[in-house]
Structure formats: C-alpha cells, structure tokens
Design an enzyme around this catalytic site. Structure first.
Site, short mmCIF file in Angstrom:
data_model
loop_
_atom_site.label_atom_id
_atom_site.label_comp_id
_atom_site.label_asym_id
_atom_site.label_seq_id
_atom_site.Cartn_x
_atom_site.Cartn_y
_atom_site.Cartn_z
N TYR A 213 65.70 -21.04 74.02
CA TYR A 213 67.09 -20.40 74.85
C TYR A 213 66.78 -19.82 76.15
CZ TYR A 213 69.68 -20.17 70.53
OH TYR A 213 70.72 -20.85 69.49
N SER A 214 65.71 -18.72 76.02
CA SER A 214 65.48 -17.98 77.27
C SER A 214 64.92 -18.74 78.60
CB SER A 214 64.45 -16.72 76.91
OG SER A 214 65.01 -16.10 75.91
N SER B 257 58.82 -19.35 70.78
CA SER B 257 58.01 -18.85 70.05
C SER B 257 57.13 -19.98 69.31
CB SER B 257 58.58 -18.19 68.92
OG SER B 257 59.32 -17.22 69.03
N GLU C 258 70.43 -14.57 63.89
CA GLU C 258 69.11 -14.08 64.12
C GLU C 258 69.09 -12.65 64.05
OE1 GLU C 258 67.83 -14.85 68.22
OE2 GLU C 258 65.78 -14.15 67.92
N GLU D 193 69.51 -2.15 74.80
CA GLU D 193 70.59 -1.99 75.54
C GLU D 193 71.72 -2.95 75.28
OE1 GLU D 193 67.30 -2.15 76.51
OE2 GLU D 193 67.16 0.24 77.31
#
Lengths: 365, 386, 365, 386
Positions: B133-134, B166, B248, B370
C-alpha cells in the site's frame, strides 16, 4: 451483550423524550433556581416520574414498582444528566431503595417512593471528602435503642427529605439508620451548592432512635446504597458529558468566526473527536458496571470504581471543552452551558471523586 | 440447541485428539507465531502438524465457505470452535495477512476463478501474503501513490516502489495498489496480485528504532503481472483498498491493544517501587485500561449486531493505540534504569525498551491518530470541512 | 537578569557552532554506535573540548580551567543535548569537578579534566530508581582505610573512567570515595543503554581503599555533585527537547501531505505552539536554577528540583510529538529523530526522574 | 549613582510623609481597588487623599511626560519609586484602563491636543474609561465588527452594540472601535473616544456563571461624536487596536497569572487531605507554577532589554491562563464538598467556587487560548497558513 436490550432501549426512548420535554433546563433547573425554591427541584415532576414508573424502577412489584435493575436506573440517570434535571431520583429511587430493600423499613417507605411522593436522603459524608471507611458518627446502644452523635454534610436534598438514612458506627461496625427529619436534637442547615442544587449539613446532638431504626443488618445496606449510588451517578456524569458535548457540537457547526464555522477548525475537530471517544468509553464502562451489579458479580465493585472514576474524569473534560469552545457566551449566566460545568463539579464529588475511586481500584488490586 | 451442543462435544473431542500437547502451551514470544508460506521454517513438528490438520479441515479460516478451503461454519459454530480452542489452550494454527486481509477482500471483490485459485492455499498456509500500500512520500495520503502499472495487452508492466511492506522479505505473494490512470487520484488506482518471485521484484528491510526490521522497502522494476491477477475492475482498486482499511482498523482496534489484558492491572506491578506519583499514574491508567476494555466489549457487540457506526473502528484504533503507548511509558517508568539496558542478558536483550519503542508506531501505522481523529470528526460528528 | 549576559552569549555562539559541526549525530553518536565503540564516545572530541576550554569550564584557573559557573556549564550542555553529542562532559566536567573541588583530590584530577584527558564517573544509584537518600553500599573503617561493599548501577561511562566517585554509607553518614577502576575486588560490567550510551554495573566485594580516598568531608561533595549534575542534565534535556523540536518544526514546513505542508494543519500548529512555550518555560526554569546555584542561594535546591522535573516532562512531550509528527520515517533507524527519544529516556532517569524531583519539591514545602 | 541614591532617599521620605497609614496595608479584596472617575465612591478618606497627593505629583503614571500629568520619571527612577512603594507597603493609588490601555495608545497615536485634553484627567483619576472592542457575534474575530460611525460633517453618528465592556456601567468615557468603511475589513475601522453620558448610550450588565457582573452590553443609538475625538486617522483604527492588544496581552501575561504567587506552593495547602493522587497533582502543579514564575521573570527581563519576540506575550498569556485554571481546579479538589457551597457564611459567599468559575474566562478574554496558539504558530514558529 454489552449493549442495551430492546426493552431497555424502549425505556431509553421514553425517558429521553420525557426529560427533554418536562425536565429541560429552562423548565426545571433554571426555573427553580430563579424563583429561589428551597428544595431546588419540583415535586410535581417527581410525581410525574412516579406515574411514568420511573421512581419505582428498582422497587419490588409488590410495593408498586417494576423491580428492574441498575442498568435501567442508569438509563434514567443518563437522561437526567443530559438535561441537568433536578430530582431526588439518584438518592431516593436508586441509593435509598437499594439500602431499604429486604429490610423491615421497605414496606413503610417503598410504596411512597414508587408513587413519586416520598423523598429520602443519604447522610454519609462527614468531611469535605467522601470516605465511608472512616465514619466517626456514633450510634451508641442506649436502653431499647441508639443515641446518634456527630455531624454530616453534603446530604443531597437533606432539607427536603421525608426520611434520612444515616451512616453511623456501632459497636458492631458501620450501619445505616432511618431517622425522621424532625427528630429531637437534629439540626438541619439547608445549603445551596454551586449548581443551585440543595444539600444539607446535619448536626446530631444526642438524637435518640428506636432499635428498629437500624436498616437491615450490618453494613450490607450501606454497601448496597453506595454501590448503586456510585454506579448511578457515573451514568448521570456520562449524561452531563454527553449533554454538554451535544450542545457544543451543535455550536461548533453553527457558530462562525473568520468567515467559517468554528467546527471546521482542525484543532477543535481533533479535540471534539477525542472527547467523543472518551464519552463512549465512559458510557461502556458504566454500562458494564451496572450489568455486573445486576448479575451480582464479584467483579462489580471493581467496575463500579472504574465507572465512577472514568465518568468523572471524562465529564470534567467535557464541560471544560464545552465552556472553552463556547467562548464568551459560555461565560454568561444566560447560556445553559455553564450549568453543565457546575453540575459536573457537584456530582463529581458525590459518592467520591475520580481520585477516590482510582485509588480504591488500585488498592483492590 | 441440541445441534450446537453436539457440535461443541464433537469439536472438543476432535481438538483433544488432534491438537499436539506442545501446541496447547501459551506462545512465549512472537517467534512462536506460525505464518506459513513456501519458505516457512516451522519451529517444531508439532507446529507443522497442527497447521496441517487444521488446514485440512478448513478450521484455520472457520467461517470461510468450504468450497474455498474454509470450514464453512456458521457464526455460532465458529464461536464455539473459538471457545473450545481457548478452553483447551490451543494455539492459533496460522496467522497471516492472507487470512486477515486479502481473504475478506477476495471474498467480497474477487472473481470466482480468483477465489478458487487463491483462497485455499491461504487456508492451508501454503502461500504467505504481504500488503503493498504505502509509498515513500505518500504517508497518510495513501491514495497519493505513483507505482505505475501500464497496460501491455495480456499483462501489466509494474514499476515503482512501496514502503512499510510488512515481512515483504518473507512473503510469497503481494496484494498491491498501483496506478493505472492519472486522470483521477482515487479513480486511477487498481488492485493487483503477484508473485514476489517475479522477475524485477526486490526487497530491502528497514531497520527500526527498536532495532527490529519487520518492514521492507519493496522495488518493482518492469514486473509483468498477468491481467487475470487484477482484482475487481481496473481503476476501482480504491474501493477494495477502503474496504480493507476499514477491516484492518477493525482488526487492530478489536485486538484491544492497550487494554488491560485480562485482569492484569499495572498497579499490581507497582511492587516495591515506593513512588506515590508513579502509583498515581498507574492507578489512573488502570481506570482507563479497564474502561477501554469495557468499550472493546461493547464495540464487538455492536459490530456483531451491525449497529456500530462505520467510523467507530477509527475511534477504537486511536484510543487503543494511545493507551498502549501510555502503558509502555509506564512500564519504562516502573523499570527505571534497568529498563534502559539495551544489550545485556539481564535485560532480555533490551525487550522492555524495544517493545516501548515499538509502540510508538502504533499511532502511525494503519492510519495515524490524526487521521483517525479526522475521520471521527467528519463521519461521526459531521463537523464541516475546513 | 534572568537571561544570558554578553559573555555567556558569546560562549553559546562558540559552543553552538562547535557542537553542530564536530558533535553532530552523524559524526559522533551514530558513528560510535555503528562501529560498536566500547566507550560510546570519542576521546578526540573530548580532547578538542578541552582545547576549547569547555572541559575546564568549572575548574579553577590554577588547575588550568576558567572557573566559570553552572550557567556556563549549562550553556554547553544545552548544545550537547541539541546534538545528542556523546561525551563525559556532564559527569566529568560538571558533577565530578564540583565533587572534587576544594578537596585533596582536586590537584590530582582537575588538570587532566581541564585538558580533556581524564574521564570520571559517578557511582550513586544502587537500584533502578535514583534515591541517594538510601545508600546501602557500606564503607567500613578498617585499619588505615575503608572497605567498600555493595553494588552500583547506571554508572554513566563507568567502564571508560579513569576515576570512579563512589557514594557509600560510613558511620558518619554518606560520603564520596575516589576509587581506581582497577581496584582489587571491583567488577565492572559495561552495559549499552537504549541510546547507545554506555553505563556500568559495578560490584564491590571487599574493595580496600586508603583513608584519603574519601573526597572532602561528610556528604557535602556528594551534594555538590548531585546539585550540579541535576541542574546540568536539566539543561541537556532542554537541549534534547529543543533539538527534537527544531528538527520537527523544519519537517512540518517541508513535508507535504494531501497537497499541503503538514505544518499548515491547525491541529499540529496548536500542538507545536504549546510545545514551544513549554520548552521556553523549561529553559527559564533551568537558567534560574543555575543562577541560584552560582549565587549560592538557599533557594537553589528547590529550583534545581523544579528544573529537572520540568525539563524532563517537557523533553518527554517534545520527543513524543517529534516522533509522532515525523510519521513512519521517524520510526526508522536511518532517521535521526528516534535518537532524541532514546536519549531523552536515558537522561530523564539520570539523577532522578520528574516524579522524584516533583516529590522532593513537595516534601520540602 | 549619587543622583539616583538621592532620588531614592527623597522618594522614601516623601512616601513616608504622604502615604496614609491605612494605605500601607495590603488590599483585602478587589473592593479595595481605587478606580477613580466622576462617580467613584471612595472606600475611605485615606483612599481619596492618597489618590490626590499621588495624582498631583503625577506618580499615578510615573513614566508619563509631566506635561501630560505624568511624573516625568526616567525608567530607573520609576523603578525606584516602585521599589520604595513596595518596601513601605503602599497601595497602588489608582488602577484604570485609562492608565493601562488608553494612555499608551494616546501617547503613541494621539494628536497633541488630544494628549493635553485626555491624559491629565486620567493621571488624576478624574475620568474612568472603558473599552469598546468586542461585539456580539464577532468573538475572536475582533475586526469583524459592525458598529457603524457615519460621517455627518462635524461629527460621527454612531449606531451599534458592544459586548464584554468591562465596567461600562461605571465608566465615564469609552474608547471604541467603529466601522467607518465597509470596503475593507481591517482598513475600515476607526478609533473613537466619547462620553458615556452622551445621548443614545445605554448599558446593561451581563450576569456571569460566577454570579458576578463585571461586564456589560453597551448600546449606541444615534450617538453624536465630535470629529476631534477620532484618534489617529479615519480607517486606521486597527493599527491602534493592534497596538493596544499587544499591550493588553503583555499586561495580562506580566501579571504572572497562575504563577505560584510568591512562594505559596499548592502542596503546602494539602494539609489534612490524605490523598496521594491529589498530592501528586499538587506536586506537579507546583513544578509547573515555579517554572512559569521563572519564565515570567525571564519574559520581563527580555521585554526590558527589547529582546522579547513580539508574539511572546501570546505564549505567556496562553500558558499563564491555562495554569491559573488548573490551579483553581486543584483548589476545588482540595476543598471537596466544602468548596461547592455557593451561599453560606461558612463558604464566604461561595468565594472558592465563584473564583474557580471566574478563571474559566481567563483563556477566553483578551484573545482565546486558541487564538494565542495560532499567533505563536504563525509569528514565532512561522508555520505556513492552512
């Protein structure tokens, strides 16, 4: 299931409507304050609550009640908190009923409570800080009865009560006594608190009562009253927090500064979102405590400490954020939000503040 | 209820007969987790055996349909299985992103062929998946990704870089968000599956401040991905991603991170430390931890009843991870200078300090605190946009 | 005047440049860690600090120092904190110099310290929590000397020291002893801490020392070392906080998310502004403590507690905010910001954490 | 330094000769403050006498030029006067918004004629001023004001409403922000002075949650204001207002609100309350209060040296008021249910609770905490606008 069942939700809907309508700040709290009512609450509302079956919520059916549990009592108390409705519900219909249940006094007093006619008050605190483990007021055996000596304070609605339930130390440990307000040697000073509610200072100077003035046996009635009162006031605190939060949230959407609603400012959004979560958590903890009490679980006492501590802490944050976010208008007596801060401060101390209960939890462990 | 009672009795009997005694002892550390996969090194024969018998029955994924390798159990039966496993102390036979993340996404969005091809090996622990994803520079803005997948007829050609993958260095396959169009930010993303052994894929572990390296940078250099490995439609990958993100958060928040695990209160750990100020913090922590534990219970009950607000997992994720960070700050305070030792036998290889540092990622990974607060403000409180 | 005078500012400018250049994370902390240096710091930098006159900042002029005060020492320590520069400055040039001054040991050790050659270590803590009022290590009179028995831990740079200053209980109360690292019966275990600095565990098994091993008289040397060390580490904490904050503030301006710099998000702005104020306050409190120490004021001890407690609390907030605001990149070993969190954790405990000092303050009052 | 030593000796002698003994005792409450003004009721002859002799000498405003009724003292002399007054315990002879706010603004922006006309009566305590800034609905957005001043040749015609006017019901004159142009938000504001006895001015006290009414709503209905009562140029009133706001914040923050006043630590007040959790909060508060006290000292020294960042008062105002709110929360916690009593002799008319509620306005009035944080973020940290 840690959520309300269908019956409890129906009750909630009913009480929510009733309190928003009949128990609203303008009609009760502000009204009685502005006319300087000596009781600080309205007897007519108390009777209406009786007719609706609320005052008898914990009272056995035989005595005219509905024999429900702490969860149901708390449903009522959250709405009372949300509307800051002044009434003897917490001390009379919850704590006193639990103290009296099963005792010889039940028959005499419970029907009146279920009708919304009788008002009872609990006299426990002796100093400015709740600490029922250190009761110094004495109940000394004398002839066929007891002699009560000592001082009490923070006796909510003590000057309006038909019945005083007084904690005192006997030779066999702490016990609870039913005392009439006009007992000889008893002096009652009616005190107005910051939230315009009334509490009394009681002074007992050789007050004689019969042996059967003792409620039940040993310290069990006192403990039941404390547990129910603490769990109940936790729910009232959740209601106060939720009421202040809802009013503030509406204000955040409606109030404009610098050309936009203040609720669009991210710093306020994050604080509001944090507070939302805290209120949900406090509500869950309080519901858990009430369920465990109703189940008679041995974990109930622990969870009651958690609930009162958490709800107190969260309600404090809620009223502080509410007043700050309302800005200047929140500082005026004309606006209702200030009442939330005052009520929070008072019931935060009632039956012990967050520190008392956090400490009690740690000492159990 | 006789049927369920029967099921319970049979389940218990089967577990007693088939769960190796070694697999009934609590895990000692993360090293005892069974991740499965092509190259997985089992800690013991018992661990392998336990995975095999459970995988065969589909009980690694009890509520998946049996045609895809699942147990085909009803919700009640799955719950009973869980209870009986807990009663006997049986370890979880298999943990994987395939089970917790990709599986649910495929069940919701995959084609029939994809379900038949990918789900059973997940259930049997044969293929270990990682999540792409990231990307570097994107951070909280997940949709701002630039890994490119070009249409080359029968396949996509993937080029770019992922980060925070991961265990990418131990995974067999990846489920990956790629950009198939630049015309729209969210509307140009697709969801691809491919083998990490494909030519052009490389990984580089990232060393963290805790000293551990559970994440990798992952590089794609002209990686060919057959088109039948596209999940859902082209340019509709964000729908799948959002579904998974919600899943998730639900998972993370459901783990009760930071809650008082069981009944262990921090104030019990105070022991000999004679510090009323620290005792105060522990007592207040315990209040918050037990209250959060109640909230976790309420949350799960609301989820089960379908009554939870869709954004409630964000609140749970925020509150739980912040609480867990606080817990570890207190554990460090309790430990004093002992807890600061990083490399010594006495300190169990610095476990306290490393775990403490690990928790600092809790409020970043899976959406920062946040971001979660923003979601709550927007979707639950319905506060206006700035 | 609660601000630096012109000379102190010049010193600050000099040290700031020096540390940013020579003491930078990449050149010192990260370098020594990555090569696995057993000392955790560079002797060459220590010598350079000597040449610059820093190591002798508190040393009398006769012994080659500049005889300045705590304020000047703290100016150096804030820059050390800002760059996380590993060096024996705090324990050697500040605490040990104060312990030794005026004693018979001064002549022997101070010149080497002023040259940046000698390293001294303080052995005070005996358990995981700082508490010098409860020293159990014994120094028993024996013949013409003492026998030391007991364990010490968290002895910063204890395995690299030329001189160990060891607190032990004598018949006349606590005292400080100068012990050689190669003393017979002394076992030294070098321990790497979370921030890659080194501290030792010492074990004294019937270690014999001469009578003149005692430093000065009574507990005065120990008290001087504690006061200087605490005030000094408070400044280092302010430096750590400021360094982390400056790095974060730059990141807030440069890092973009959702198309804008993250520093433009109001929620982060308010948190950064709050933190800015807290750091300024901690710095003022620390400067006040240092000034009072230099004046020999009786209010110094109180203000040292305030400074260490406040600086510790603020530095903790600063590193937590720094890591959170850096997001994922802050979790990587490659980025420097994580080092700030680790260093903060270590020196927060050094000479007592915020709770120790807040309690000490309250107990004085 | 002989000259200053002489000044010190003379000052002391004069104070000893002229300060009535009654005025050397500490004030007991806010009621002892001398505000001056046309209708002021002096508490005692001594109070009146003290104001008169000090006003005559210009020592109510020692550093104002003597031609405007001030003492004409140098900074060193003014400091000595302050020290000597403190040494003898002399009360402040006069407190007013004229001294603290309007005076400095007139000195900076007033015409020569305005200075001569308005400053001496301020110095002598003859005219009491109030401040007309805030308007209903404007809140933190001070410049969003709509009180209108129309140009009518030789005068302005003022219509509108102000709110939060401190003691408007007791003030003689008002300094007031009005809108003279709608073409620009900040550039359409003017700064007017007028008599509260003018036709068309009325006030209505606002009751606060503390039960006190220090503020009013103030209404203007066709109030005529002669043009020579405009300060600075038309449409440039915002410059004057900003100058005054900075001055106000400096004053508030300089008051050391919330600092441990003197050496009184809250933990000393713990007394018999045997609560380790509360004791923890008190100990931590004392740390913060004493640290803030040091910061106040540093702040004043920076101001004097001209080295303070212009936005530093915002930080001080924020930190000081938040600290003061916390102090009063703790005072309430210490007081328990005693402190909740609102109307009883025992409770001193509910002073503790009322003072506690009063502090809640600290972080709202004079610019909210949120406004101050925004100023720090923008002007000191130079973070970009959202």
């Amino acid at each position: 299931m840690l959520k309300l069942n269908d019956d409890q939700r129906m009750l909630q809907d009913t009480v929510r409507l009733f309190m928003a309508e009949k128990g609203a700040i303008s009609k009760q709290l502000r009204h009685w304050r502005d006319i300087g009512c000596k009781d600080g609450f309205g007897h007519s509302l108390w009777e209406e609550m009786g007719k609706l079956g609320l005052t008898g919520i914990l009272v056995p059916e035989a005595a005219g009640g509905s024999a429900l549990g702490q969860v149901e009592a708390n449903v009522v108390l959250e709405e009372i908190g949300r509307n800051l409705t002044p009434s003897p519900f917490l001390t009379t219909a919850v704590a006193a009923v639990r103290a009296l249940e099963g005792s010889a006094h039940a028959e005499k007093w419970l029907p009146g409570i279920a009708e919304g006619k009788t008002v009872a008050a609990l006299a426990i605190d002796e100093g400015p800080h709740h600490d029922p483990s250190k009761i110094t007021m004495t109940a000394t055996r004398s002839g066929n009865g007891f002699v009560l000596d000592g001082d009490k304070q923070f006796v909510v609605q003590g000057a309006s009560a038909d019945l005083l339930l007084v904690a005192a130390a006997t030779d066999d440990g702490p016990a609870l006594f039913a005392v009439a307000p006009d007992a000889s040697g008893l002096d009652i000073e009616n005190v107005t608190l910051a939230d315009s509610s009334k509490a009394a200072r009681l002074s007992f100077d050789k007050v004689e009562v019969d042996a059967d003035a003792q409620v039940g046996e040993g310290d069990a009635p006192l403990k039941r009253a404390l547990a129910a009162g603490r769990a109940g006031v936790a729910s009232e605190l959740v209601g106060v927090a939720a009421g202040a939060f809802e009013m503030t949230n509406a204000y955040l959407r409606e109030r404009k500064q610098f050309g936009q609603p203040i609720g669009s400012f991210q710093a306020l959004q994050h604080r509001a979102a944090h507070l939302y979560g805290e209120i949900e958590i406090a509500r869950a903890a309080t519901l858990k405590a009430a369920q465990l009490l109703d189940e008679g679980s041995e974990r109930a006492a622990m969870m009651v400490h958690v609930a009162k501590a958490k709800a107190g802490q969260v309600a404090r944050l809620a009223v502080q954020e509410a007043v700050q976010m309302h800005g200047g208008i929140g500082m005026t007596d004309e606006h209702d939000i200030g009442f939330y801060m005052k009520r929070q401060a008072v019931i935060d101390q009632l039956f012990g503040g967050p520190d008392f209960h956090a400490r009690a939890l740690a000492q159990r462990s | 209820m006789t049927e369920l009672d029967d099921f319970r009795a049979q389940t218990r009997a089967w577990l007693e007969a088939n769960c190796p005694p070694e697999m009934r002892k609590p895990m000692k550390s993360e090293k005892d987790i069974c991740w499965g996969g092509r190259d997985f090194t089992f800690q013991s024969d018992a661990q392998r055996e336990w995975l095999e018998v459970m995988g065969e029955r589909g009980w690694t994924v009890p509520d998946w349909p049996s045609e895809y390798g699942g147990g085909g159990l009803s919700a009640e039966e799955a719950k009973i299985l869980k209870q009986e496993m807990k009663a006997l102390g049986c370890r979880v036979p298999l943990t994987s992103f395939g089970i917790s993340m990709l599986g649910p996404a495929l069940l919701a969005f995959g084609s029939e062929e994809q379900k038949q091809r990918f789900l059973p090996p997940i259930a049997r622990g044969e293929i270990r998946w990682c999540q792409g994803y990231s990307e570097p520079g994107a951070g909280s803005d997940l949709a701002g990704l630039s890994t490119k997948a070009e249409d080359r007829g029968d396949h996509y050609l993937v080029n770019g870089q992922k980060v925070w993958t991961s265990y990418a260095d131990e995974a067999d396959w990846i489920f990956c968000l790629v950009r198939t169009s630049t015309e729209s930010k969210h509307g140009g993303i697709s969801f691809l599956l491919f083998d990490m052994a494909s030519e052009g894929v490389s990984t580089k572990p990232i060393k963290l401040i805790s000293g551990y390296s559970p994440f990798c940078e992952t590089f794609f250099d002209d990686v060919k991905v057959p088109k039948d490995q596209l999940v859902h439609e082209e340019n509709k990958g964000w729908t799948v991603a959002k579904y998974l993100l919600g899943h998730e958060r639900e998972m993370i928040s459901g783990m009760g991170l930071g809650g008082g695990k069981g009944s262990s209160l921090l104030s019990e750990a105070l022991g000999e430390v004679d510090d009323p100020l620290l005792a105060t913090d522990l007592a207040r922590f315990d209040v918050d931890a037990l209250a959060f534990q109640a909230m976790s219970e309420a949350f799960i009950d609301q989820l089960k009843a379908g009554e939870a607000h869709p954004a409630l997992p964000s609140m749970m994720k925020y509150a739980g991870t912040e609480l867990n960070k606080r817990r570890h700050e207190l554990v460090m305070a309790l430990g004093g200078s002992d807890a600061l030792e990083w490399e010594s036998d006495r300190s169990k290889e610095g476990a306290r300090a490393r775990d403490w540092l690990r928790t600092k990622a809790n409020s970043i990974e899976g959406g920062t605190s946040e971001i979660q607060l923003g979601i709550v403000a927007k979707h639950i409180l319905q506060l206006p946009g700035a």
